[in-house]
Write a protein that holds these residues in place. Sequence first.
Motif, PDB file in Angstrom:
ATOM      1  N   ALA A 150       0.907  -1.614   0.547  1.00 22.69           N
ATOM      2  CA  ALA A 150       0.191  -0.504   0.283  1.00 22.69           C
ATOM      3  C   ALA A 150       1.224   1.548   0.103  1.00 22.69           C
ATOM      4  O   ALA A 150       1.824   1.011   0.657  1.00 22.69           O
ATOM      5  CB  ALA A 150      -0.546   0.077   0.871  1.00 22.69           C
ATOM      6  N   VAL A 151       0.556   2.272  -0.848  1.00 23.55           N
ATOM      7  CA  VAL A 151       1.284   3.682  -0.947  1.00 23.55           C
ATOM      8  C   VAL A 151       0.476   4.408  -0.105  1.00 23.55           C
ATOM      9  O   VAL A 151      -0.290   4.415  -0.990  1.00 23.55           O
ATOM     10  CB  VAL A 151       1.774   3.526  -2.095  1.00 23.55           C
ATOM     11  N   CYS A 209       7.888   2.110 -10.668  1.00 24.68           N
ATOM     12  CA  CYS A 209       6.969   1.347 -10.498  1.00 24.68           C
ATOM     13  C   CYS A 209       7.162  -0.058 -11.547  1.00 24.68           C
ATOM     14  O   CYS A 209       6.764   0.117 -12.319  1.00 24.68           O
ATOM     15  CB  CYS A 209       5.346   1.682  -9.994  1.00 24.68           C
ATOM     16  N   THR A 247       1.584   0.646 -10.452  1.00 22.21           N
ATOM     17  CA  THR A 247       0.538   0.878  -9.590  1.00 22.21           C
ATOM     18  C   THR A 247       0.161   2.087  -9.612  1.00 22.21           C
ATOM     19  O   THR A 247      -0.888   2.667  -9.715  1.00 22.21           O
ATOM     20  CB  THR A 247       0.760   0.456  -7.907  1.00 22.21           C
ATOM     21  N   LEU A 248       1.073   3.482  -9.489  1.00 19.94           N
ATOM     22  CA  LEU A 248       1.005   5.008  -9.480  1.00 19.94           C
ATOM     23  C   LEU A 248       1.005   5.352 -10.894  1.00 19.94           C
ATOM     24  O   LEU A 248       1.237   5.023 -12.213  1.00 19.94           O
ATOM     25  CB  LEU A 248       2.221   5.140  -8.841  1.00 19.94           C
ATOM     26  N   TYR A 260      -0.636   9.108  -7.375  1.00 17.53           N
ATOM     27  CA  TYR A 260      -1.686   9.000  -6.348  1.00 17.53           C
ATOM     28  C   TYR A 260      -1.642   6.668  -6.753  1.00 17.53           C
ATOM     29  O   TYR A 260      -1.219   6.815  -7.821  1.00 17.53           O
ATOM     30  CB  TYR A 260      -3.391   9.068  -6.335  1.00 17.53           C
ATOM     31  N   MET A 261      -2.248   6.488  -6.595  1.00 17.14           N
ATOM     32  CA  MET A 261      -2.497   4.459  -6.481  1.00 17.14           C
ATOM     33  C   MET A 261      -3.622   4.699  -7.216  1.00 17.14           C
ATOM     34  O   MET A 261      -4.712   4.313  -7.373  1.00 17.14           O
ATOM     35  CB  MET A 261      -2.948   3.280  -5.189  1.00 17.14           C
ATOM     36  N   PRO A 291      -4.403  -0.304  -6.881  1.00 14.24           N
ATOM     37  CA  PRO A 291      -4.070  -0.544  -5.584  1.00 14.24           C
ATOM     38  C   PRO A 291      -3.473  -2.216  -5.057  1.00 14.24           C
ATOM     39  O   PRO A 291      -2.861  -2.763  -5.003  1.00 14.24           O
ATOM     40  CB  PRO A 291      -4.712   0.015  -4.205  1.00 14.24           C
ATOM     41  N   CYS A 346      -0.283  -3.241  -6.298  1.00 12.26           N
ATOM     42  CA  CYS A 346       1.256  -3.116  -5.461  1.00 12.26           C
ATOM     43  C   CYS A 346       1.996  -4.334  -4.672  1.00 12.26           C
ATOM     44  O   CYS A 346       0.684  -4.860  -3.965  1.00 12.26           O
ATOM     45  CB  CYS A 346       0.422  -2.080  -5.120  1.00 12.26           C
ATOM     46  N   CYS A 351       9.129   3.174  -5.423  1.00 14.31           N
ATOM     47  CA  CYS A 351       8.421   4.750  -5.299  1.00 14.31           C
ATOM     48  C   CYS A 351       8.710   5.799  -4.370  1.00 14.31           C
ATOM     49  O   CYS A 351       9.070   6.953  -4.590  1.00 14.31           O
ATOM     50  CB  CYS A 351       6.759   4.941  -5.657  1.00 14.31           C
ATOM     51  N   VAL A 382       5.388   3.338   1.933  1.00 13.94           N
ATOM     52  CA  VAL A 382       4.652   2.405   0.946  1.00 13.94           C
ATOM     53  C   VAL A 382       4.769   1.353   2.675  1.00 13.94           C
ATOM     54  O   VAL A 382       5.811   1.282   3.415  1.00 13.94           O
ATOM     55  CB  VAL A 382       6.186   1.354   0.376  1.00 13.94           C
TER      56      VAL A 382
END
Length: 76
Positions: A7-8, A25, A29-30, A46-47, A50, A53, A59, A70
């Motif tokens: 999770a970022v 990445c 994901t981003l 932003y993700m 998600p 990830c 990142c 992260v």
Amino acid sequence: MAKVKGAVVVNEERCKGCDLCVVACPTDTLALQSKEVNDRGYHFAYMARPDSCIGCSNCAVVCPDGCIEVYRVIVK
């Protein structure tokens, strides 16, 4: 076998939209927010996906402003 999910968390107000995290990445994901901007007028990261990830932290390592955290969770 356990799977690692990541999770970022991006500090949206500090992000200047430099796109380095998006490029770093490996799982795409981003992404940069295309419609919203922060208080300084930048499109922030932003993700976008998600579920993809893996928590690699690439990142966070390349972020010049240190605005990415992260988290990793092991899913059984």
